[in-house]
Design a protein around this motif. Structure first.
Motif, PDB file in Angstrom:
ATOM      1  N   ASP A   4       0.868  -1.254   0.166  1.00 31.81           N
ATOM      2  CA  ASP A   4       0.205  -0.051  -0.039  1.00 31.81           C
ATOM      3  C   ASP A   4       0.940   1.264   0.152  1.00 31.81           C
ATOM      4  O   ASP A   4       1.367   1.736   1.079  1.00 31.81           O
ATOM      5  N   ALA A   6      -0.058   4.207  -0.866  1.00 34.10           N
ATOM      6  CA  ALA A   6      -0.895   5.303  -1.130  1.00 34.10           C
ATOM      7  C   ALA A   6      -0.162   6.907  -0.621  1.00 34.10           C
ATOM      8  O   ALA A   6      -0.447   7.878  -1.492  1.00 34.10           O
ATOM      9  N   LEU A   7       0.606   6.674   0.321  1.00 30.61           N
ATOM     10  CA  LEU A   7       1.017   8.070   0.731  1.00 30.61           C
ATOM     11  C   LEU A   7       2.711   7.801   0.551  1.00 30.61           C
ATOM     12  O   LEU A   7       3.303   8.335   1.490  1.00 30.61           O
ATOM     13  N   SER A  28      -1.696   6.195  -4.570  1.00 31.64           N
ATOM     14  CA  SER A  28      -2.741   6.965  -4.843  1.00 31.64           C
ATOM     15  C   SER A  28      -2.600   8.565  -5.438  1.00 31.64           C
ATOM     16  O   SER A  28      -1.628   9.061  -4.548  1.00 31.64           O
ATOM     17  N   LYS A  33      -2.721  13.769  -1.944  1.00 32.23           N
ATOM     18  CA  LYS A  33      -1.514  13.092  -1.967  1.00 32.23           C
ATOM     19  C   LYS A  33      -0.272  13.892  -2.698  1.00 32.23           C
ATOM     20  O   LYS A  33      -0.444  14.964  -3.116  1.00 32.23           O
ATOM     21  N   TYR A 172      -4.384   6.885  12.014  1.00 28.19           N
ATOM     22  CA  TYR A 172      -5.745   7.017  11.344  1.00 28.19           C
ATOM     23  C   TYR A 172      -6.693   6.749  12.621  1.00 28.19           C
ATOM     24  O   TYR A 172      -6.298   6.496  13.882  1.00 28.19           O
TER      25      TYR A 172
HETATM   26  C1  LIG Z   1      -2.801   4.421   3.247  1.00 24.54           C
HETATM   27  C2  LIG Z   1      -3.784   4.427   2.532  1.00 24.54           C
HETATM   28  N1  LIG Z   1      -4.134   3.433   1.581  1.00 24.54           N
HETATM   29  C3  LIG Z   1      -5.089   3.562   0.375  1.00 24.54           C
HETATM   30  C4  LIG Z   1      -5.562   4.773   0.384  1.00 24.54           C
HETATM   31  C5  LIG Z   1      -6.675   4.810  -0.582  1.00 24.54           C
HETATM   32  O1  LIG Z   1      -6.282   5.674  -1.804  1.00 24.54           O
HETATM   33  P1  LIG Z   1      -7.307   5.810  -3.036  1.00 24.54           P
HETATM   34  O2  LIG Z   1      -8.175   6.682  -2.410  1.00 24.54           O
HETATM   35  O3  LIG Z   1      -6.693   6.369  -4.185  1.00 24.54           O
HETATM   36  O4  LIG Z   1      -7.707   4.428  -3.488  1.00 24.54           O
HETATM   37  C6  LIG Z   1      -5.590   5.860   1.322  1.00 24.54           C
HETATM   38  C7  LIG Z   1      -6.156   6.976   0.921  1.00 24.54           C
HETATM   39  O5  LIG Z   1      -5.979   8.150   1.826  1.00 24.54           O
HETATM   40  C8  LIG Z   1      -4.453   5.583   2.282  1.00 24.54           C
HETATM   41  O6  LIG Z   1      -4.065   6.786   3.060  1.00 24.54           O
END
Ligand SMILES: Cc1ncc(COP(=O)(O)O)c(C=O)c1O
Length: 233
Positions: A4, A6-7, A28, A33, A172
């Motif tokens: 993952d 995303a960040l 993401s 982002k 989170y």
């Molecule tokens: C750690 C993490 N994983 C996944 C996501 C999901 O990303 P997306 O909205 O582009 O699917 C986020 C979104 O904030 C995230 O912070």
């Protein structure tokens, strides 16, 4: 293993960029982002067969790309697919953002360092940061963990920061085992994850994005210090 990421644009460990350790990775490009296309993201994999399969899934399960069609418009659908294509407009936005990535990461890093230095003088707080020399942080936000007497004032501090015009978040708000869906499905005992709980219940994420100027950082520092000292009394 799917990472993952995303960040994690700009995050490295031992010189290797996040997303290159596992079999595949998802990045993401949502607006907040490091890079944005307005929405959407990027899938990366080192496995050719996975890339081919994901490409098919992404576009209706069709068996031929445009350039592979001997007769334009001719294709078959041997499997069920989805429509997860990125639009040209989104891609153009992403490509222009990509030319600025070094500048964006530098601004984030400078903002993070300035905030961290200013906050380090305050009692009963801790700033989450990488302590590993091999790791490069891409500074999505600055996470402040309230300690000791300050612990119970988290939501009050967030409210006061909001009144001062400072947007915050929590990364989170629930550790995964405490989220209703996962708790019901897997029944994990969330007490087994004390660090995640500590961060969920007692942390505040302050912004460090590239749009934040040095004067804004000073304002965030002044306001945060004032509010924390006030609630500490
Ligand atoms: C750690 C993490 N994983 C996944 C996501 C999901 O990303 P997306 O909205 O582009 O699917 C986020 C979104 O904030 C995230 O912070």
């Amino acid at each position: 293993m799917i990472e993952d990421c995303a960040l994690a644009v700009g995050t490295r460990y031992g010189g290797c960029h996040a997303g290159l350790f596992g079999d595949a990775a998802c990045f993401s490009f949502y607006p907040v982002k490091h890079l944005t296309c307005g929405e959407g993201g990027m899938f990366a994999t080192r496995h050719e067969d996975v890339a081919v399969a994901v490409n098919k899934l992404r576009a209706f399960g069709v068996d031929r790309k445009h350039e592979e069609r001997s007769v334009p418009g001719m294709y078959d659908v041997p499997q069920l697919g989805l429509n997860y294509r990125m639009s040209e407009i989104q891609a153009a936005l992403g490509r222009s953002q990509l030319t600025r990535i070094d500048e964006i990461l530098l601004r984030r890093s400078e903002n993070f360092t300035a905030l961290k230095q200013g906050l380090s003088l305050l009692p009963n707080i801790r700033v989450l940061d990488s302590t590993c020399r091999k790791a490069i942080n891409s500074h999505y936000s600055l996470t402040l963990v309230l300690e000791n007497e300050l612990k119970s004032y988290r939501n009050e501090v967030i409210g006061q920061l909001k009144e001062a015009g400072i947007g915050t978040s929590i990364y989170y708000p629930q550790p995964t085992p405490r989220m209703t869906y996962y708790r019901n499905k897997y029944g994990y005992d969330s007490d087994r994850y004390p660090t995640a709980i500590e961060n969920s219940d007692h942390s505040i994420a302050l912004p460090v994005g590239p749009h934040i100027e040095p004067d804004d950082i000073q304002y965030i520092l002044d306001q945060t210090s004032e509010i924390l000292v006030e609630v500490n009394q």
